[in-house]
Design a protein around this motif. Structure first.
Motif, PDB file in Angstrom:
ATOM      1  N   THR A 238      55.072  48.723  37.631  1.00  0.00           N
ATOM      2  CA  THR A 238      55.896  48.644  36.429  1.00  0.00           C
ATOM      3  C   THR A 238      55.001  48.738  35.200  1.00  0.00           C
ATOM      4  OG1 THR A 238      55.782  46.224  36.410  1.00  0.00           O
ATOM      5  CG2 THR A 238      57.668  47.225  37.535  1.00  0.00           C
ATOM      6  N   ALA A 239      55.536  49.242  34.102  1.00  0.00           N
ATOM      7  CA  ALA A 239      54.773  49.331  32.859  1.00  0.00           C
ATOM      8  C   ALA A 239      54.325  47.939  32.441  1.00  0.00           C
ATOM      9  CB  ALA A 239      55.629  49.965  31.768  1.00  0.00           C
ATOM     10  N   GLN A 240      53.054  47.812  32.031  1.00  0.00           N
ATOM     11  CA  GLN A 240      52.517  46.492  31.698  1.00  0.00           C
ATOM     12  C   GLN A 240      51.264  46.595  30.844  1.00  0.00           C
ATOM     13  OE1 GLN A 240      50.173  44.875  35.411  1.00  0.00           O
ATOM     14  NE2 GLN A 240      51.974  46.020  36.152  1.00  0.00           N
ATOM     15  N   LYS A 241      50.836  45.454  30.326  1.00  0.00           N
ATOM     16  CA  LYS A 241      49.588  45.336  29.593  1.00  0.00           C
ATOM     17  C   LYS A 241      48.507  44.860  30.559  1.00  0.00           C
ATOM     18  CE  LYS A 241      48.998  44.953  25.469  1.00  0.00           C
ATOM     19  NZ  LYS A 241      48.602  45.889  24.401  1.00  0.00           N
ATOM     20  N   ILE A 242      47.428  45.634  30.676  1.00  0.00           N
ATOM     21  CA  ILE A 242      46.305  45.246  31.527  1.00  0.00           C
ATOM     22  C   ILE A 242      45.385  44.355  30.706  1.00  0.00           C
ATOM     23  CG2 ILE A 242      44.390  46.060  32.941  1.00  0.00           C
ATOM     24  CD1 ILE A 242      47.137  46.929  33.975  1.00  0.00           C
ATOM     25  N   ARG A 243      45.307  43.100  31.035  1.00  0.00           N
ATOM     26  CA  ARG A 243      44.519  42.141  30.247  1.00  0.00           C
ATOM     27  C   ARG A 243      43.034  42.215  30.572  1.00  0.00           C
ATOM     28  NH1 ARG A 243      47.670  41.059  25.986  1.00  0.00           N
ATOM     29  NH2 ARG A 243      49.788  40.508  26.660  1.00  0.00           N
ATOM     30  N   GLY A 244      42.702  42.393  31.833  1.00  0.00           N
ATOM     31  CA  GLY A 244      41.303  42.443  32.208  1.00  0.00           C
ATOM     32  C   GLY A 244      40.968  43.757  32.877  1.00  0.00           C
ATOM     33  N   ALA A 245      41.426  43.895  34.107  1.00  0.00           N
ATOM     34  CA  ALA A 245      41.156  45.107  34.875  1.00  0.00           C
ATOM     35  C   ALA A 245      42.406  45.500  35.650  1.00  0.00           C
ATOM     36  CB  ALA A 245      39.989  44.869  35.827  1.00  0.00           C
ATOM     37  N   ILE A 246      42.407  46.726  36.114  1.00  0.00           N
ATOM     38  CA  ILE A 246      43.470  47.203  36.992  1.00  0.00           C
ATOM     39  C   ILE A 246      43.154  46.664  38.385  1.00  0.00           C
ATOM     40  CG2 ILE A 246      44.586  49.235  37.981  1.00  0.00           C
ATOM     41  CD1 ILE A 246      43.638  50.778  35.450  1.00  0.00           C
ATOM     42  N   ARG A 247      43.943  45.709  38.854  1.00  0.00           N
ATOM     43  CA  ARG A 247      43.632  45.028  40.108  1.00  0.00           C
ATOM     44  C   ARG A 247      44.586  45.458  41.210  1.00  0.00           C
ATOM     45  NH1 ARG A 247      44.936  40.822  43.361  1.00  0.00           N
ATOM     46  NH2 ARG A 247      46.847  40.399  42.177  1.00  0.00           N
ATOM     47  N   CYS A 248      44.019  45.862  42.327  1.00  0.00           N
ATOM     48  CA  CYS A 248      44.844  46.195  43.480  1.00  0.00           C
ATOM     49  C   CYS A 248      45.428  44.909  44.067  1.00  0.00           C
ATOM     50  CB  CYS A 248      44.015  46.924  44.539  1.00  0.00           C
ATOM     51  SG  CYS A 248      44.981  47.307  46.022  1.00  0.00           S
ATOM     52  N   PRO A 249      46.734  44.842  44.282  1.00  0.00           N
ATOM     53  CA  PRO A 249      47.345  43.618  44.803  1.00  0.00           C
ATOM     54  C   PRO A 249      47.083  43.383  46.290  1.00  0.00           C
ATOM     55  CG  PRO A 249      49.012  45.324  44.508  1.00  0.00           C
ATOM     56  CD  PRO A 249      47.742  45.873  43.938  1.00  0.00           C
ATOM     57  N   TYR A 250      46.451  44.334  46.961  1.00  0.00           N
ATOM     58  CA  TYR A 250      46.233  44.212  48.404  1.00  0.00           C
ATOM     59  C   TYR A 250      44.937  43.439  48.698  1.00  0.00           C
ATOM     60  CZ  TYR A 250      46.492  45.954  53.287  1.00  0.00           C
ATOM     61  OH  TYR A 250      46.592  46.080  54.660  1.00  0.00           O
ATOM     62  N   HIS A 251      43.781  43.999  48.311  1.00  0.00           N
ATOM     63  CA  HIS A 251      42.504  43.338  48.570  1.00  0.00           C
ATOM     64  C   HIS A 251      41.720  43.057  47.293  1.00  0.00           C
ATOM     65  CE1 HIS A 251      43.414  45.472  52.391  1.00  0.00           C
ATOM     66  NE2 HIS A 251      43.001  44.333  52.943  1.00  0.00           N
ATOM     67  N   SER A 252      42.388  43.203  46.163  1.00  0.00           N
ATOM     68  CA  SER A 252      41.844  42.796  44.868  1.00  0.00           C
ATOM     69  C   SER A 252      40.654  43.632  44.388  1.00  0.00           C
ATOM     70  CB  SER A 252      41.467  41.308  44.877  1.00  0.00           C
ATOM     71  OG  SER A 252      41.697  40.728  43.621  1.00  0.00           O
ATOM     72  N   TRP A 253      40.504  44.861  44.873  1.00  0.00           N
ATOM     73  CA  TRP A 253      39.542  45.746  44.240  1.00  0.00           C
ATOM     74  C   TRP A 253      40.018  45.971  42.802  1.00  0.00           C
ATOM     75  CZ3 TRP A 253      36.995  50.231  47.383  1.00  0.00           C
ATOM     76  CH2 TRP A 253      36.443  49.725  48.564  1.00  0.00           C
TER      77      TRP A 253
END
Length: 384
Positions: free
Chosen positions: A95-110
Motif C-alpha cells: 500500500t502507498a506509504q511513507k518510508i521512515r527508515g528503509a524499505i523492509r521486507c516483511p518476510y525476513h527483514s532484508w
C-alpha cells in the motif's frame, strides 16, 4: 487475411490502409504480445509524481501484472524499482506509504535504502551474524527500472531496450518548451478516474483526433468547431490535435485562472492535445494542463487516471478553488462523453467480418499514425 498481411495493410499510406485487425482488441494472446512488444519495449506511463511528493513516499503499481514501486529519494528524485525482495521474491510494499527508515521486507527483514541499495540482511550468516561471505550486498539491490519524469508523468521502459526518453521525445519537449516550468496539481477534485470496458488503444485513437467532436462533444463543438482544429502527427512517436479557439473558463466575476508565465501568442487562443505513445495523453492550455495515464488491465478493460495541473499552487490561491472545481467538472463531462464511443468500438471489434476499417485521408491522420506505430512495434517484436 493472415495476421502478417493484416499488419502490412495497416502500414501502407493512409489513403489505402486498413486499421489494426480485431485480434489486437479482443484476443488475450495478442494483448500479451503487445504487453512485451509495445508497452514494455517503449516509454510507458505508470503514475504521477504528485502521488509521491515528499522524501520517503512510496507507491506500489501493478503494471500489466508486474509489481513496481515508485519511490521519492532523499535528493528529490524519483526511482522506480521492481517491488520484489532479492532474497525470496516477497512483495515489499503493498500500500502507498511513507518510508521512515528503509524499505523492509516483511518476510525476513532484508532492508533497502530509498535508492534501492541493500542495507541490511539480518541473520543471513546464522543467528547474530548479519553478513556472509557469499552474499554480496552490492549486487543485491532492488532491480531498478529505467524511468523518466516529464510533465509529472512517471514513464518507464521495462525491458530497457528503448532509446533515451529525451531522444525519443526531444522534439515534443521542444514543441512545448514554453510549458517547461513548474506545474501544480489542482488538489483532490483535480483527480479523476474512469473505468472503461475497452482495449486501451481505442482510448488513444479517440483522443488524438478531432473528427468526432461535432457528434460526441456538442457542447465543446458549439464554440470549437471542426474547422478550428488541426492534426499533429510525428511518425513513430506521437500524434494528436490542436485547436485555434481555446476559450478560458471565467467565473461570475469574470475571473480566469492564471496563465503559465512567458507564453507566446500561439497560446492566447491555442491549445494542443497529444497522445505520447503508447499510453499517455497530454493536454496544454494557457492556464492549465492535464495528463492521462491509461492503465491496460486486460484486452477489454482500461482504467483512465486523469490529473489536472495549474500554474499556481492551491495552497496560496484558495480563491481559485471554485474555478478549479468548475474546470475539473467540465473536463469530466468531456471525458465521460467519450466512454460510449470507445466502449462501442470495443463491442464492434467482435464483429468477425470487420477488417480493421478504413481511415479518412484528411481527418484520421493522427489515428493512422498510431496504428502504424503499433503495427511496427509488433512486427519488430516478432522478428526479434
Amino acid at each position: 487475411m493472415n495476421m502478417q498481411s493484416a499488419l502490412s495493410a495497416v502500414m501502407t499510406p493512409i489513403n489505402t490502409a486498413n486499421g489494426l485487425p480485431n485480434q489486437h482488441y479482443i484476443d488475450p494472446a495478442i494483448f500479451a504480445e503487445e504487453k512485451r512488444s509495445v508497452l514494455f519495449a517503449s516509454w510507458s506511463g505508470i503514475g504521477f509524481g504528485k502521488d509521491i511528493p515528499e522524501t520517503g513516499d512510496a507507491k506500489p503499481v501493478d503494471f500489466l501484472g508486474m509489481p513496481l514501486l515508485m519511490v521519492r529519494d532523499r535528493d528529490g528524485s524519483i526511482g522506480v524499482f521492481q517491488n520484489t525482495c532479492r532474497h525470496r521474491g516477497m512483495i515489499l510494499i503493498e500500500t502507498a506509504q511513507k518510508i521512515r527508515g528503509a524499505i523492509r521486507c516483511p518476510y525476513h527483514s532484508w532492508c533497502y535504502g530509498l535508492n534501492g541499495a541493500l542495507r541490511t540482511t539480518p541473520h543471513v550468516g546464522g543467528p547474530g551474524h548479519n553478513t556472509h561471505a557469499d552474499i554480496d550486498m552490492s549486487k543485491l539491490g532492488l532491480i531498478r527500472i529505467r524511468s523518466y519524469v516529464w510533465r509529472d508523468v512517471i514513464f518507464v521502459n521495462v525491458d530497457g531496450s528503448a532509446p533515451d526518453f529525451e531522444e525519443v521525445h526531444g522534439d515534443l519537449m521542444e514543441r512545448w518548451k514554453e510549458f517547461d516550468q513548474p506545474i501544480h496539481h489542482g488538489g483532490e477534485w483535480s483527480s479523476l478516474r474512469l473505468e472503461v470496458k475497452s482495449n486501451w488503444k481505442l482510448a488513444v485513437e479517440n483522443y488524438c483526433e478531432s473528427y468526432h467532436l461535432p457528434w460526441v462533444h456538442p457542447g465543446l463543438n458549439s464554440y470549437s468547431r471542426l474547422e478550428d482544429h488541426y492534426n499533429i502527427q510525428e511518425p513513430g512517436k506521437y500524434s494528436g490535435q490542436g485547436t485555434l479557439v481555446y476559450r478560458q473558463l471565467r467565473d461570475e466575476n469574470n475571473t480566469t485562472l492564471p496563465d503559465f508565465a512567458g507564453l507566446g501568442e500561439k497560446w492566447d487562443k491555442g491549445a494542443e492535445y497529444i497522445a505520447v505513445y503508447p499510453n499517455v495523453l497530454l493536454g496544454v492550455q494557457r492556464d492549465h494542463a492535464f495528463a492521462i495515464v491509461l492503465e491496460p488491465v486486460d484486452c477489454e478493460h482500461t482504467i483512465e487516471h486523469i490529473e489536472l495541473y495549474y500554474s499556481k499552487p492551491t495552497e496560496t490561491t484558495h480563491e481559485l478553488d471554485s474555478l478549479r472545481g468548475s474546470n475539473a467538472q467540465l473536463w469530466k463531462t468531456v471525458f465521460e462523453e467519450d466512454v460510449f464511443v470507445v466502449e462501442g468500438m470495443q463491442k464492434g471489434r467482435h464483429g468477425e467480418l470487420f477488417d480493421g476499417g478504413r481511415f479518412s485521408p484528411v481527418m484520421d491522420g493522427p489515428t493512422h499514425n498510431f496504428h502504424h506505430w503499433v503495427a511496427l512495434q509488433v512486427e519488430r517484436g516478432r522478428a526479434a
